[in-house]
Design a protein around this motif. Sequence first.
Motif, short mmCIF file in Angstrom:
data_model
loop_
_atom_site.label_atom_id
_atom_site.label_comp_id
_atom_site.label_asym_id
_atom_site.label_seq_id
_atom_site.Cartn_x
_atom_site.Cartn_y
_atom_site.Cartn_z
N LEU A 95 -1.99 8.24 10.61
CA LEU A 95 -3.19 7.47 10.85
C LEU A 95 -3.23 6.37 9.80
O LEU A 95 -3.24 6.65 8.60
CB LEU A 95 -4.43 8.36 10.72
CG LEU A 95 -5.79 7.69 10.84
CD1 LEU A 95 -5.99 7.11 12.23
CD2 LEU A 95 -6.89 8.68 10.49
N THR A 96 -3.22 5.11 10.25
CA THR A 96 -3.28 3.99 9.32
C THR A 96 -4.69 3.43 9.28
O THR A 96 -5.33 3.25 10.31
CB THR A 96 -2.29 2.87 9.70
OG1 THR A 96 -2.57 2.43 11.04
CG2 THR A 96 -0.85 3.37 9.62
N ILE A 97 -5.17 3.19 8.06
CA ILE A 97 -6.52 2.66 7.84
C ILE A 97 -6.40 1.48 6.89
O ILE A 97 -5.77 1.58 5.85
CB ILE A 97 -7.45 3.73 7.25
CG1 ILE A 97 -7.51 4.96 8.17
CG2 ILE A 97 -8.85 3.16 7.03
CD1 ILE A 97 -8.28 6.13 7.59
N PHE A 98 -7.03 0.37 7.27
CA PHE A 98 -7.01 -0.83 6.44
C PHE A 98 -8.44 -1.25 6.17
O PHE A 98 -9.28 -1.26 7.07
CB PHE A 98 -6.25 -1.94 7.16
CG PHE A 98 -6.16 -3.23 6.39
CD1 PHE A 98 -5.79 -3.26 5.06
CD2 PHE A 98 -6.44 -4.43 7.01
CE1 PHE A 98 -5.70 -4.45 4.36
CE2 PHE A 98 -6.35 -5.64 6.33
CZ PHE A 98 -5.99 -5.63 4.99
N GLY A 99 -8.74 -1.54 4.92
CA GLY A 99 -10.10 -1.93 4.57
C GLY A 99 -10.15 -2.75 3.29
O GLY A 99 -9.13 -3.07 2.69
N GLN B 15 -2.66 7.00 5.83
CA GLN B 15 -2.24 5.93 4.93
C GLN B 15 -3.32 4.86 4.87
O GLN B 15 -3.51 4.11 5.82
CB GLN B 15 -0.92 5.32 5.43
CG GLN B 15 0.21 6.32 5.47
CD GLN B 15 1.47 5.76 6.10
OE1 GLN B 15 1.53 4.62 6.53
NE2 GLN B 15 2.50 6.59 6.15
N TYR B 16 -4.05 4.85 3.72
CA TYR B 16 -5.08 3.83 3.52
C TYR B 16 -4.49 2.69 2.72
O TYR B 16 -3.81 2.89 1.73
CB TYR B 16 -6.30 4.39 2.77
CG TYR B 16 -7.28 3.29 2.42
CD1 TYR B 16 -8.13 2.77 3.38
CD2 TYR B 16 -7.30 2.73 1.15
CE1 TYR B 16 -9.00 1.73 3.08
CE2 TYR B 16 -8.16 1.68 0.84
CZ TYR B 16 -9.00 1.19 1.80
OH TYR B 16 -9.84 0.15 1.52
N SER B 17 -4.80 1.47 3.15
CA SER B 17 -4.39 0.27 2.44
C SER B 17 -5.62 -0.60 2.25
O SER B 17 -6.32 -0.90 3.21
CB SER B 17 -3.33 -0.47 3.26
OG SER B 17 -2.99 -1.68 2.64
N GLY B 18 -5.88 -0.98 1.00
CA GLY B 18 -7.02 -1.84 0.70
C GLY B 18 -6.56 -3.22 0.27
O GLY B 18 -5.47 -3.38 -0.27
N SER B 19 -7.41 -4.20 0.52
CA SER B 19 -7.06 -5.57 0.16
C SER B 19 -8.30 -6.39 -0.11
O SER B 19 -9.31 -6.27 0.60
CB SER B 19 -6.27 -6.22 1.30
OG SER B 19 -6.07 -7.60 1.05
N ASP B 20 -8.21 -7.24 -1.12
CA ASP B 20 -9.32 -8.18 -1.36
C ASP B 20 -9.21 -9.38 -0.42
O ASP B 20 -10.06 -10.27 -0.44
CB ASP B 20 -9.37 -8.61 -2.83
CG ASP B 20 -8.09 -9.24 -3.33
OD1 ASP B 20 -7.15 -9.42 -2.53
OD2 ASP B 20 -8.02 -9.55 -4.52
N SER B 21 -8.19 -9.40 0.42
CA SER B 21 -8.04 -10.44 1.45
C SER B 21 -8.16 -9.84 2.85
O SER B 21 -7.57 -10.33 3.81
CB SER B 21 -6.67 -11.11 1.32
OG SER B 21 -6.53 -11.72 0.06
N PHE B 22 -8.95 -8.77 2.95
CA PHE B 22 -9.08 -8.05 4.21
C PHE B 22 -9.43 -8.98 5.37
O PHE B 22 -8.81 -8.90 6.43
CB PHE B 22 -10.15 -6.95 4.10
CG PHE B 22 -10.46 -6.31 5.42
CD1 PHE B 22 -9.68 -5.29 5.90
CD2 PHE B 22 -11.51 -6.77 6.21
CE1 PHE B 22 -9.93 -4.71 7.14
CE2 PHE B 22 -11.77 -6.21 7.45
CZ PHE B 22 -10.98 -5.18 7.91
N GLU B 23 -10.43 -9.83 5.18
CA GLU B 23 -10.92 -10.66 6.28
C GLU B 23 -9.83 -11.54 6.88
O GLU B 23 -9.78 -11.73 8.10
CB GLU B 23 -12.11 -11.53 5.82
CG GLU B 23 -13.36 -10.74 5.50
CD GLU B 23 -13.38 -10.16 4.08
OE1 GLU B 23 -12.38 -10.32 3.33
OE2 GLU B 23 -14.37 -9.53 3.73
N GLN B 24 -8.96 -12.06 6.06
CA GLN B 24 -7.86 -12.90 6.56
C GLN B 24 -6.74 -12.03 7.15
O GLN B 24 -6.20 -12.33 8.22
CB GLN B 24 -7.28 -13.78 5.44
CG GLN B 24 -8.23 -14.82 4.91
CD GLN B 24 -9.23 -14.26 3.91
OE1 GLN B 24 -9.00 -13.24 3.27
NE2 GLN B 24 -10.38 -14.92 3.79
#
Length: 159
Positions: free
Chosen positions: A16-20, A46-55
């Motif tokens: 399960l991939t989660i991006f936020g 697998q969680y992946s976070g980003s400060d550029s999520f919106e793009q």
Amino acid sequence: YNQFAEAHGDISGQTLTIFGPWLGPDKDLVESVLAYFEEATGADVQYSGSDSFEQQIVIDTQAGSPPNIAVFPQPGLAADLAAKGLLTKLPAEVGEFLTENYAAGQSWVDLSSYAGKDGEKALYAFPYKADVKSLVWYVPDNFDDAGYEVPETMEELKA
């Protein structure tokens, strides 16, 4: 734990991939919840976070490589992607769960429903965490009891 595991069964071998947008302490907190899910179900999350999520979420969905779950900090972006046909509608049972188990449940369903590519409104989001940063809450009866007047300007609020 056991009740959750029994209700959802063994899904070992599935990813399960989660991006936020969550990084730092917020990422640590969400990963602690996901670890519980992994332990109970056997799934690899697998969680992946980003400060550029919106793009990045726009790029990923348009490229056809979205995560299984995306955590949208702005519902407007989710609505935009739903209108382009880039999000998956949630089953009716999810709306029923929200209505029955969330305070103001129907309001959450309404706020989580957007027009899809076909123009039909459907449930696309499951509210997990809400940060209300732009509102000031007060109890009118408490204000009346204390003899306060409700401020109508920022200057009055600060006074």
